[in-house]
Design a protein around this motif. Structure first.
Motif, PDB file in Angstrom:
ATOM      1  N   PRO A 189       6.218  14.836  -1.123  1.00  0.00           N
ATOM      2  CA  PRO A 189       5.760  14.705  -2.501  1.00  0.00           C
ATOM      3  C   PRO A 189       6.933  14.567  -3.451  1.00  0.00           C
ATOM      4  CG  PRO A 189       5.560  16.981  -1.766  1.00  0.00           C
ATOM      5  CD  PRO A 189       5.921  16.159  -0.557  1.00  0.00           C
ATOM      6  N   GLN A 190       6.731  13.731  -4.493  1.00  0.00           N
ATOM      7  CA  GLN A 190       7.795  13.478  -5.452  1.00  0.00           C
ATOM      8  C   GLN A 190       7.630  14.378  -6.673  1.00  0.00           C
ATOM      9  OE1 GLN A 190      10.357  11.174  -4.730  1.00  0.00           O
ATOM     10  NE2 GLN A 190       9.320  11.551  -2.790  1.00  0.00           N
ATOM     11  N   PRO A 191       8.678  15.021  -7.138  1.00  0.00           N
ATOM     12  CA  PRO A 191       8.560  15.854  -8.335  1.00  0.00           C
ATOM     13  C   PRO A 191       8.343  14.980  -9.556  1.00  0.00           C
ATOM     14  CG  PRO A 191      10.860  15.611  -7.716  1.00  0.00           C
ATOM     15  CD  PRO A 191      10.050  14.978  -6.611  1.00  0.00           C
ATOM     16  N   PRO A 192       7.710  15.524 -10.605  1.00  0.00           N
ATOM     17  CA  PRO A 192       7.526  14.747 -11.826  1.00  0.00           C
ATOM     18  C   PRO A 192       8.869  14.486 -12.499  1.00  0.00           C
ATOM     19  CG  PRO A 192       6.943  17.048 -12.202  1.00  0.00           C
ATOM     20  CD  PRO A 192       7.203  16.898 -10.724  1.00  0.00           C
ATOM     21  N   LEU A 234       0.830  -1.202   0.000  1.00  0.00           N
ATOM     22  CA  LEU A 234       0.000   0.000   0.000  1.00  0.00           C
ATOM     23  C   LEU A 234       0.866   1.254   0.000  1.00  0.00           C
ATOM     24  CD1 LEU A 234      -2.869  -0.886   2.513  1.00  0.00           C
ATOM     25  CD2 LEU A 234      -3.069  -0.615   0.033  1.00  0.00           C
ATOM     26  N   ARG A 235       1.926   1.237   0.793  1.00  0.00           N
ATOM     27  CA  ARG A 235       2.787   2.420   0.862  1.00  0.00           C
ATOM     28  C   ARG A 235       3.458   2.676  -0.474  1.00  0.00           C
ATOM     29  NH1 ARG A 235       2.773   7.262   2.266  1.00  0.00           N
ATOM     30  NH2 ARG A 235       4.847   8.176   2.400  1.00  0.00           N
ATOM     31  N   PHE A 236       3.851   1.624  -1.178  1.00  0.00           N
ATOM     32  CA  PHE A 236       4.422   1.788  -2.512  1.00  0.00           C
ATOM     33  C   PHE A 236       3.393   2.374  -3.474  1.00  0.00           C
ATOM     34  CE2 PHE A 236       4.978  -0.149  -6.784  1.00  0.00           C
ATOM     35  CZ  PHE A 236       6.093   0.592  -7.169  1.00  0.00           C
ATOM     36  N   PHE A 237       2.170   1.851  -3.456  1.00  0.00           N
ATOM     37  CA  PHE A 237       1.122   2.374  -4.337  1.00  0.00           C
ATOM     38  C   PHE A 237       0.815   3.836  -4.026  1.00  0.00           C
ATOM     39  CE2 PHE A 237      -1.102  -2.023  -4.969  1.00  0.00           C
ATOM     40  CZ  PHE A 237      -0.048  -2.433  -5.765  1.00  0.00           C
ATOM     41  N   VAL A 238       0.747   4.152  -2.748  1.00  0.00           N
ATOM     42  CA  VAL A 238       0.344   5.506  -2.336  1.00  0.00           C
ATOM     43  C   VAL A 238       1.431   6.530  -2.623  1.00  0.00           C
ATOM     44  CG1 VAL A 238      -0.135   6.937  -0.307  1.00  0.00           C
ATOM     45  CG2 VAL A 238      -1.314   4.754  -0.612  1.00  0.00           C
ATOM     46  N   SER A 239       2.686   6.193  -2.349  1.00  0.00           N
ATOM     47  CA  SER A 239       3.761   7.176  -2.468  1.00  0.00           C
ATOM     48  C   SER A 239       4.394   7.207  -3.843  1.00  0.00           C
ATOM     49  CB  SER A 239       4.854   6.881  -1.428  1.00  0.00           C
ATOM     50  OG  SER A 239       5.524   5.666  -1.734  1.00  0.00           O
ATOM     51  N   LYS A 248      -5.730   8.316  -9.319  1.00  0.00           N
ATOM     52  CA  LYS A 248      -4.327   8.741  -9.336  1.00  0.00           C
ATOM     53  C   LYS A 248      -3.955   9.561  -8.111  1.00  0.00           C
ATOM     54  CE  LYS A 248      -3.526   8.509 -14.312  1.00  0.00           C
ATOM     55  NZ  LYS A 248      -3.029   9.212 -15.518  1.00  0.00           N
ATOM     56  N   ARG A 249      -4.917  10.249  -7.516  1.00  0.00           N
ATOM     57  CA  ARG A 249      -4.623  10.946  -6.263  1.00  0.00           C
ATOM     58  C   ARG A 249      -4.491   9.958  -5.113  1.00  0.00           C
ATOM     59  NH1 ARG A 249      -8.511  14.500  -8.212  1.00  0.00           N
ATOM     60  NH2 ARG A 249     -10.082  13.693  -6.769  1.00  0.00           N
ATOM     61  N   ARG A 250      -5.299   8.901  -5.156  1.00  0.00           N
ATOM     62  CA  ARG A 250      -5.224   7.896  -4.100  1.00  0.00           C
ATOM     63  C   ARG A 250      -3.922   7.108  -4.195  1.00  0.00           C
ATOM     64  NH1 ARG A 250     -10.370   5.668  -3.902  1.00  0.00           N
ATOM     65  NH2 ARG A 250     -10.777   6.354  -1.769  1.00  0.00           N
ATOM     66  N   PHE A 251      -3.531   6.765  -5.414  1.00  0.00           N
ATOM     67  CA  PHE A 251      -2.337   5.947  -5.628  1.00  0.00           C
ATOM     68  C   PHE A 251      -1.367   6.699  -6.530  1.00  0.00           C
ATOM     69  CE2 PHE A 251      -5.890   2.863  -5.107  1.00  0.00           C
ATOM     70  CZ  PHE A 251      -5.549   2.422  -3.836  1.00  0.00           C
ATOM     71  N   HIS A 252      -0.446   7.400  -5.877  1.00  0.00           N
ATOM     72  CA  HIS A 252       0.452   8.297  -6.602  1.00  0.00           C
ATOM     73  C   HIS A 252       1.403   7.550  -7.525  1.00  0.00           C
ATOM     74  CE1 HIS A 252       2.061  12.351  -7.096  1.00  0.00           C
ATOM     75  NE2 HIS A 252       3.262  11.815  -7.128  1.00  0.00           N
ATOM     76  N   VAL A 253       1.553   6.251  -7.337  1.00  0.00           N
ATOM     77  CA  VAL A 253       2.398   5.477  -8.244  1.00  0.00           C
ATOM     78  C   VAL A 253       1.904   5.594  -9.681  1.00  0.00           C
ATOM     79  CG1 VAL A 253       1.092   3.308  -7.961  1.00  0.00           C
ATOM     80  CG2 VAL A 253       3.509   3.232  -8.576  1.00  0.00           C
TER      81      VAL A 253
END
Length: 338
Positions: A311-314, A72-77, A265-270
């Motif tokens: 948050p991760q930059p694009p 879940l943490r991988f999918f979310v972050s 995509k907001r729920r799962f930032h991956v």
């Protein structure tokens, strides 16, 4: 034996932070980290936990719940696997195995969680609720495509370059009036046109075989799709007020699929950044995220998500040659301000 020669001893595995997240008294902290309430994590564990148990002689093996939290943490972050490992105190190889295993188990739930309406009763409920949006009749689904960015694949690289000039998987889906996904196709490379994805899909075959009239229901799609008896698209050049009203109602009603992709995509930032895996694995991750999205809808999870602390930059646009300042400015404008 020299005093610095010591026998090889296996260091016990230490989970530095997994248990801290689940033992906190603040459910919002858990929800922010995993996009799930503690109750929903419990439900996920009841669904697939028994299939994550592995007989092993290793010291302190990962429990099913810990495997679920890592995934879940991988999918979310959307973070690198190494960062996920550092967070939970496990090595990158373990994170990779865990994400693969849990993703596969979630994908196996697809037939239970992603269902296109086929019964008259189910269709009737969806039609009524779609009609309430803007008065568009007999709608049983809205369809659209979205792109999930991937790293440059080693095979068939050119096929994954989409019309915006980055590598992606083309994801086509339908949803109902609630934003619950009712079909998903995430197997095509980014260069594939939406119309071709639909034309060759199981969904298209089903609609072709079972649609006999308006009472069977229609799907709303944008102008990228062909107008068919079961697939309504807007007028490209409306020539009357009535045609413009059709287009307006069509757009308002079909907008539910765009909102559904946005929530996903907001729920799962991956899915919002660049997935650093092979296309086949990316397809499974997309499907697993859709399964979790539908479960969250069924369980009443909120869709407003707190901001991440990190948050991760694009990913940066890769420019060939030696572009000048104007070319770089145009590239930034085209890729980050659209």
């Amino acid at each position: 034996m020299a005093d610095f020669d010591i026998p090889n001893a296996r260091r016990p595995r230490q989970f530095r932070r997994i248990d801290r997240f689940t033992e906190t008294d603040d459910p919002e902290e858990i929800r922010r980290r995993f996009r799930c309430t503690p109750d929903s994590i419990d439900r996920i564990e009841r669904l697939i936990g028994h299939r994550l148990e592995r007989p092993t002689g290793r010291n302190q093996p990962l429990t099913p719940r810990q495997q679920i939290l890592i995934t879940l943490r991988f999918f979310v972050s959307g973070n690198f696997l190494q960062l996920i490992g550092d967070t939970f105190g496990v090595d990158i190889a373990t994170v990779s195995r865990v994400v693969t295993t849990v993703t596969d188990e979630l994908c196996d739930l697809k037939d239970q969680t992603i269902k296109f309406p086929t019964t008259d009763r189910h269709k009737s409920i969806i039609k009524q609720n779609f009609f309430k949006i803007a008065g568009f009749p007999s709608v049983i689904a809205a369809i659209d495509g979205t792109h999930v960015r991937i790293i440059v694949p080693h095979e068939h690289e050119e096929q994954y370059v989409n019309r915006k000039h980055y590598h992606s998987v083309n994801v086509q889906a339908t949803c109902d009036h609630r934003g619950v996904f009712t079909s998903i196709n995430a197997t095509w490379p980014g260069s594939t046109h939406d119309a071709h994805v639909f034309r060759t899909s199981v969904l298209s075959d089903y609609l072709e075989a079972h649609h006999h009239g308006l009472e069977d229901g229609i799907v709303l799609g944008d102008s990228a799709y062909p107008c068919r008896k079961f697939l309504m698209t807007p007028y490209l050049h409306p020539g009357s007020p009535q045609q413009q009203m059709f287009n307006d109602a069509h757009a308002k009603t079909r907008n539910v699929i765009e909102r559904a992709f946005g929530v996903l995509k907001r729920r799962f930032h991956v899915l919002h950044g660049e997935v650093r895996m092979k296309p086949g694995k990316v397809t499974k991750i997309i499907l697993a995220c859709v399964v979790l999205h539908n479960l969250a809808k069924a369980w009443g999870e909120r869709e407003a998500f707190p901001e991440e602390e990190d948050p991760q930059p694009p990913p940066l646009v890769q420019l060939e040659g030696n572009p000048d300042g104007q070319a770089i400015r145009d590239a930034i404008t085209a890729n980050y301000f659209r």
